[in-house]
Scaffold this active site. Structure first.
Site, short mmCIF file in Angstrom:
data_model
loop_
_atom_site.label_atom_id
_atom_site.label_comp_id
_atom_site.label_asym_id
_atom_site.label_seq_id
_atom_site.Cartn_x
_atom_site.Cartn_y
_atom_site.Cartn_z
N LYS A 149 0.80 -1.08 0.20
CA LYS A 149 -0.44 -0.30 0.04
C LYS A 149 0.68 1.07 -0.52
O LYS A 149 0.27 2.40 0.00
CB LYS A 149 -0.58 0.12 0.81
CG LYS A 149 -2.08 -1.11 1.32
CD LYS A 149 -3.14 -0.77 1.83
CE LYS A 149 -4.40 -1.95 0.55
NZ LYS A 149 -4.49 -2.95 1.70
N GLU A 165 -10.00 6.30 3.62
CA GLU A 165 -10.19 5.44 3.87
C GLU A 165 -9.49 4.02 4.55
O GLU A 165 -8.85 4.02 3.82
CB GLU A 165 -11.69 5.19 4.10
CG GLU A 165 -11.01 3.56 2.25
CD GLU A 165 -10.07 4.64 0.73
OE1 GLU A 165 -9.99 5.81 0.56
OE2 GLU A 165 -9.78 3.34 0.62
N SER A 184 1.49 -9.79 -1.05
CA SER A 184 1.69 -8.68 -0.57
C SER A 184 1.84 -7.62 0.46
O SER A 184 2.37 -6.48 0.78
CB SER A 184 0.20 -8.19 -0.81
OG SER A 184 -0.78 -9.00 -0.35
C1 LIG Z 1 -5.37 -3.96 0.94
C2 LIG Z 1 -4.02 -5.34 1.17
C3 LIG Z 1 -4.85 -6.08 0.33
C4 LIG Z 1 -6.69 -6.11 -0.54
O1 LIG Z 1 -6.23 -4.65 -1.90
P1 LIG Z 1 -5.82 -5.04 -3.12
O2 LIG Z 1 -6.09 -3.52 -3.67
O3 LIG Z 1 -6.51 -6.64 -3.63
O4 LIG Z 1 -4.11 -5.28 -3.49
C5 LIG Z 1 -3.80 -7.22 -0.11
N1 LIG Z 1 -3.16 -7.69 0.35
C6 LIG Z 1 -2.84 -6.96 1.64
C7 LIG Z 1 -1.43 -7.24 2.36
C8 LIG Z 1 -3.18 -5.53 2.40
O5 LIG Z 1 -2.77 -5.21 3.12
#
Ligand SMILES: *Cc1c(COP(=O)(O)O)cnc(C)c1O
Length: 409
Positions: free
Chosen positions: A101, A123, A390
């Site tokens: 993010k 948000e 992610s």
């Molecule tokens: C917020 C988040 C997601 C989901 O958001 P996307 O916009 O689909 O990437 C996925 N993995 C993590 C670690 C997150 O914090």
């Protein structure tokens, strides 16, 4: 508007069109009072993205503040465990604040500063986007207000404290289900009222144009690095790439560089929750229909009257009724495949990855792991699979311990 002609290759740069459409998806659906703000933002972004000074500044902060590039890590023990394809993990979990993010939060904060906006709103659901936004606002001296559902504030108390520590004001949203959807409504209301001095840092590849395109672009660095790293390491492209899909920002950033490499299979994994029954999951491509939610036309979980369905996932970051419009477009073109993972399988893979690799994955990212590990077993030993990790799972340890009744490990 007519769908673009079918071609054998995918001209990823022709999308979206000037109105923000990805074929029949995307667009702009906001109150009149926000049209000017979105146009102003679109125009500013259009200049910034071609400005070498802006891009250099962004690269600098991505390196120094966020910690890019992130490693492409060969998961040797997971590979042995599955006995098939070589498994690599793209380590977005190593970034500052713990997830991908920060790529987008940094990009948008720099853009806001360029536009002379001194106040930022955002948000947040699980709190990861709120934390990333609070961090960049502290860094650049911007005032920061984060809207968060009251239920989420209670579930994610640690992230609320992190945001406050970094100087953000966290506003509790008491409407409806008191989760992400209501927090977005409240942020949009604030933006309408304070649009002159305020920029809204939206946290996923969602909402009205230019957000889905802009957020995607700020995350493209994930796929660009992955391509360079896998070519340096293996001398060829991977056979398959897997990412989890909430709104779709980490996935589209990871995939974008590979859309035209049709030998690379791309798979997005949604939240299957307790199973594919109404109200028990957040897999928009399993029973969702075309509709408009919070500024964007896309696949949405809704009842026959168009009311938004309740959603459920063990991971708050995937628990949302709409999917990013670009994913819907590439799914129609059969360029990105979609699967889902259930809560139970996620809890198991969460422990497997922690135990075998010494890496605690975010519950969101673990959805990609579930599908990736299953695919690796089916693939041959000389094949290559890359999973986008992610985020890191420190934020989820408490919740998992509670669910497992103390039987962790
Ligand atoms: C917020 C988040 C997601 C989901 O958001 P996307 O916009 O689909 O990437 C996925 N993995 C993590 C670690 C997150 O914090």
């Amino acid at each position: 508007m007519p769908a673009p002609a079918k071609t054998s290759t995918f001209d990823r740069f022709s999308l979206p069109d000037l109105g923000g459409h990805f074929g029949p998806y995307g667009g702009v659906f906001v109150p009149e009072t926000l049209m000017t703000a979105l146009q102003e933002l679109g125009a500013a972004y259009d200049v910034a993205r071609q400005d070498p000074v802006f891009l250099k500044e962004l690269r600098h902060h991505l390196k120094e503040f966020a910690g890019r590039p992130t490693e492409l890590y060969f998961a040797e023990r997971l590979t042995q465990h599955c006995g098939g394809a070589k498994i690599y993990l793209k380590r977005e979990d190593l970034l500052h604040t713990g997830a991908h993010k920060i790529n987008n939060a940094l990009g948008q904060a720099l853009l806001a500063r360029r536009m002379g906006k001194k106040r930022i709103i955002a948000e947040t659901g699980a709190g990861q986007h709120g934390v990333a936004t609070a961090a960049v606002c502290a860094k650049f001296g911007l005032k920061c207000v984060v809207y968060m559902g009251a239920v989420d504030m209670e579930r994610q108390g640690l992230n609320v404290l992190r945001m406050r520590l970094m100087g953000a004001e966290v506003r509790s949203v008491e409407a409806g289900q008191k989760t992400l959807k209501e927090a977005i409504n409240e942020a949009m209301r604030d933006w309408v009222t304070n649009v002159r001095e305020t920029h809204y840092i939206l946290g996923s590849a969602l909402g009205s144009h230019p957000y889905p395109m802009m957020v995607r672009d700020f995350h493209r660095v994930i796929g660009q690095e992955t391509k360079e790293q896998i070519l340096a390491r293996e001398g060829r492209l991977p056979d398959e790439m897997v990412a989890c899909v909430g709104g779709g920002s980490n996935a589209i950033g990871f995939f974008f560089e590979f859309l035209e490499d049709t030998s690379v299979k791309l798979t997005g994994v949604e939240a299957g929750g307790r199973g594919i029954r109404r109200g028990d999951h957040a897999a928009r491509f399993e029973g969702g229909k075309l509709g408009v939610l919070q500024g964007c036309k896309t696949y949405i979980l809704q009842n026959p009257d168009g009311q938004i369905e309740l959603t459920h996932s063990v991971s708050a970051g995937l628990d949302y009724a709409a999917i990013g419009p670009e994913h819907a477009f590439y799914r129609d073109r059969q360029r990105i495949n979609f699967a889902y993972a259930t809560d139970d399988d996620v809890l198991e893979a969460f422990q497997t990855c922690s135990r075998l690799e010494g890496i605690i994955p975010a519950l969101e990212s673990t959805h990609a792991l579930v599908y990736g590990l299953k695919r690796a077993r089916e693939m041959k030993k000389d094949q290559i699979l890359v999973i986008n990790l992610s985020g890191r799972g420190d934020k989820d340890v408490d919740q998992v311990a509670k669910i497992l009744g103390g039987k962790v490990g």
